[in-house]
Design an enzyme around this catalytic site. Sequence first.
Site, short mmCIF file in Angstrom:
data_model
loop_
_atom_site.label_atom_id
_atom_site.label_comp_id
_atom_site.label_asym_id
_atom_site.label_seq_id
_atom_site.Cartn_x
_atom_site.Cartn_y
_atom_site.Cartn_z
N ASP A 79 37.78 16.23 2.63
CA ASP A 79 38.70 15.52 3.54
C ASP A 79 40.13 15.72 3.02
O ASP A 79 40.43 15.39 1.88
CB ASP A 79 38.32 14.04 3.57
CG ASP A 79 39.12 13.24 4.59
OD1 ASP A 79 38.56 12.32 5.20
OD2 ASP A 79 40.32 13.53 4.78
N ALA A 117 49.93 7.92 7.03
CA ALA A 117 50.90 7.49 6.02
C ALA A 117 50.53 8.13 4.69
O ALA A 117 49.34 8.18 4.34
CB ALA A 117 50.91 5.97 5.89
N ASN A 118 51.53 8.62 3.95
CA ASN A 118 51.21 9.22 2.66
C ASN A 118 50.94 8.12 1.63
O ASN A 118 51.08 6.93 1.91
CB ASN A 118 52.30 10.21 2.21
CG ASN A 118 53.61 9.52 1.84
OD1 ASN A 118 53.73 8.29 1.93
ND2 ASN A 118 54.58 10.30 1.42
N TYR A 119 50.56 8.56 0.42
CA TYR A 119 50.10 7.56 -0.56
C TYR A 119 51.24 6.72 -1.11
O TYR A 119 51.01 5.57 -1.52
CB TYR A 119 49.26 8.25 -1.64
CG TYR A 119 47.86 8.56 -1.13
CD1 TYR A 119 47.64 9.66 -0.29
CD2 TYR A 119 46.80 7.72 -1.41
CE1 TYR A 119 46.39 9.92 0.23
CE2 TYR A 119 45.53 7.98 -0.90
CZ TYR A 119 45.33 9.08 -0.08
OH TYR A 119 44.07 9.31 0.44
N ARG A 122 51.43 3.97 1.39
CA ARG A 122 50.26 3.07 1.34
C ARG A 122 50.42 2.01 0.27
O ARG A 122 49.81 0.94 0.36
CB ARG A 122 48.97 3.88 1.11
CG ARG A 122 48.61 4.72 2.32
CD ARG A 122 47.31 5.49 2.13
NE ARG A 122 47.27 6.59 3.09
CZ ARG A 122 46.20 7.33 3.34
NH1 ARG A 122 45.06 7.10 2.69
NH2 ARG A 122 46.25 8.29 4.23
N GLU A 177 38.04 17.20 8.11
CA GLU A 177 36.91 16.64 7.37
C GLU A 177 35.61 17.34 7.75
O GLU A 177 35.36 17.59 8.93
CB GLU A 177 36.82 15.15 7.74
CG GLU A 177 35.77 14.37 7.03
CD GLU A 177 35.78 12.92 7.50
OE1 GLU A 177 36.74 12.52 8.20
OE2 GLU A 177 34.84 12.19 7.18
N1 LIG Z 1 43.87 5.88 13.34
C1 LIG Z 1 44.09 7.20 13.10
C2 LIG Z 1 43.34 7.87 12.10
C3 LIG Z 1 43.59 9.22 11.87
N2 LIG Z 1 44.54 9.88 12.60
C4 LIG Z 1 44.86 11.31 12.34
C5 LIG Z 1 45.99 11.42 11.32
C6 LIG Z 1 45.28 11.75 10.03
O1 LIG Z 1 46.13 12.49 9.17
C7 LIG Z 1 44.11 12.58 10.53
C8 LIG Z 1 42.93 12.56 9.57
O2 LIG Z 1 42.38 11.24 9.48
P1 LIG Z 1 41.95 10.61 8.07
O3 LIG Z 1 41.11 9.40 8.35
O4 LIG Z 1 41.32 11.67 7.21
O5 LIG Z 1 43.31 10.08 7.39
P2 LIG Z 1 44.34 10.89 6.47
O6 LIG Z 1 43.92 12.31 6.30
O7 LIG Z 1 45.71 10.72 7.04
O8 LIG Z 1 44.32 10.12 5.06
P3 LIG Z 1 43.17 10.17 3.95
O9 LIG Z 1 43.80 10.71 2.70
O10 LIG Z 1 42.70 8.76 3.76
O11 LIG Z 1 42.07 11.06 4.44
O12 LIG Z 1 43.74 12.00 11.78
C9 LIG Z 1 45.25 9.19 13.58
O13 LIG Z 1 46.10 9.80 14.24
N3 LIG Z 1 45.02 7.88 13.82
MG LIG Z 2 42.02 12.97 5.66
#
Ligand SMILES: Nc1ccn([C@H]2C[C@H](O)[C@@H](COP(=O)(O)OP(=O)(O)OP(=O)(O)O)O2)c(=O)n1
Ligand SMILES: [Mg+2]
Length: 248
Positions: A79, A117-119, A122, A177
Site C-alpha cells: 500500500d 494527508a501526509n504523515y 496526521r 493497494e
Molecule cells: N476517504 C478517502 C480515502 C482514500 N482516498 C484516496 C486518496 C488516497 O491517497 C488514496 C489511497 O487510499 P489509502 O487508504 O491507501 O490512503 P493513503 O494512501 O492516502 O494513506 P496511507 O499511508 O494510510 O495508505 O485514495 C480518498 O480520496 N478518500
Molecule cells: Mg495508501
Amino acid sequence: RPSDATCGVGNSNSNGKASLPIRREKDFVDTFFSNSRLHFIGSWKANIDGVMSAALALNKSPQPLPATECKVRQIIHVDIDCFFASVATIVNPTLEGKPVAVCHSDHSNGTAEISSANYEARKFGIKAGMFMSKAKELCPQLVRVPYYFEKYQEISRALYRILLRFSAQVQPISVDEAFVDVSGLGDSMAICQEVRACFAKETGITVSAGASHNMLLARIATKRAKPNGAFLVPSDAAEAFIGELPVG
DNA sequence: ATCCTCCCCTAC
DNA sequence: TAAGGTAGGGGAGGAT
Ligand SMILES: Nc1ccn([C@H]2C[C@H](O)[C@@H](COP(=O)(O)OP(=O)(O)OP(=O)(O)O)O2)c(=O)n1
Ligand SMILES: [Mg+2]
C-alpha cells in the site's frame, strides 16, 4: 438529467433559448466527474483488469506454488504511503517535511473534503474525509495541494508492473493497494524490500508492505509497517499479533 | 436447499 | 472553491 434541464432557473418563458440550460447541465456533469477523486478511484478498479491482462500476456511473471502444494502460503500486501499527498511532494519537493493535504479548496470555511494527508499533517489529527475547514482549525499552516489524476494513473501502473515481476498472482484492491501470492518464490520479506526499493527508485515514492501466511494477516501487517516500512507476521506469532491489536 | 434481488454497510 | 462514486461482501426474504 437533460430531461429535467428545461425546468431550470431562468428558462420559464418561451423565447426559443431552451437549449442553453440543457448544454450547461451536460457540462456540469462532465466537469463534476472529471474532478471527482471518488469517481477516479472507483472507475480505476475496473480499469486495473486491463492493465493486469496486458502484463500477464507477456508470460514473464513467475507462478507461485498453489495452495494445495505448499504447507504454508506466503502472502504479501502492499500500500503506497499517503498516495495522493506523496505525488504532490514529488511535483513540488519543497513540500518535504511540511503538513500537506490534497483538496480542491483551501478555504477556511465550507465543506470541501480532504482526499489524502501526509504523515506530518496526521500528527495534527488530519485525515482523509475531513473538511478542509476543520483541518485548518487543527493546523493553520497546513499546505493544500491540488489533484494530479494523470500522475496517479501513471504511478499506479508502475506499482503493478513491479508487482507482476515478482508473481503472476496479483489481486488489485485499489489504485495504490494490492495482494501478491509469493508462495515458493523466495523469502517474502526479501521480496517486500525489493518491491519497495524498485518502486522508490522508479517513482521517488515510498510503499509499505506486510507479509504473512494469509491475506488478512498480511493486510494488518501493512498497517503496522507504515509509513515506509515492511512487517512480517510469522505463523507462530500470529495469535499474539492479533491478540494485542487495539480497538479502533 | 438454492438462487436471486434488494438493501445496508464498508473500503478505497 | 467544489466536484459525497463505485464495487463487493453479506444478510433478509421471496421465488423456485
Ligand atoms: N476517504 C478517502 C480515502 C482514500 N482516498 C484516496 C486518496 C488516497 O491517497 C488514496 C489511497 O487510499 P489509502 O487508504 O491507501 O490512503 P493513503 O494512501 O492516502 O494513506 P496511507 O499511508 O494510510 O495508505 O485514495 C480518498 O480520496 N478518500
Ligand atoms: Mg495508501
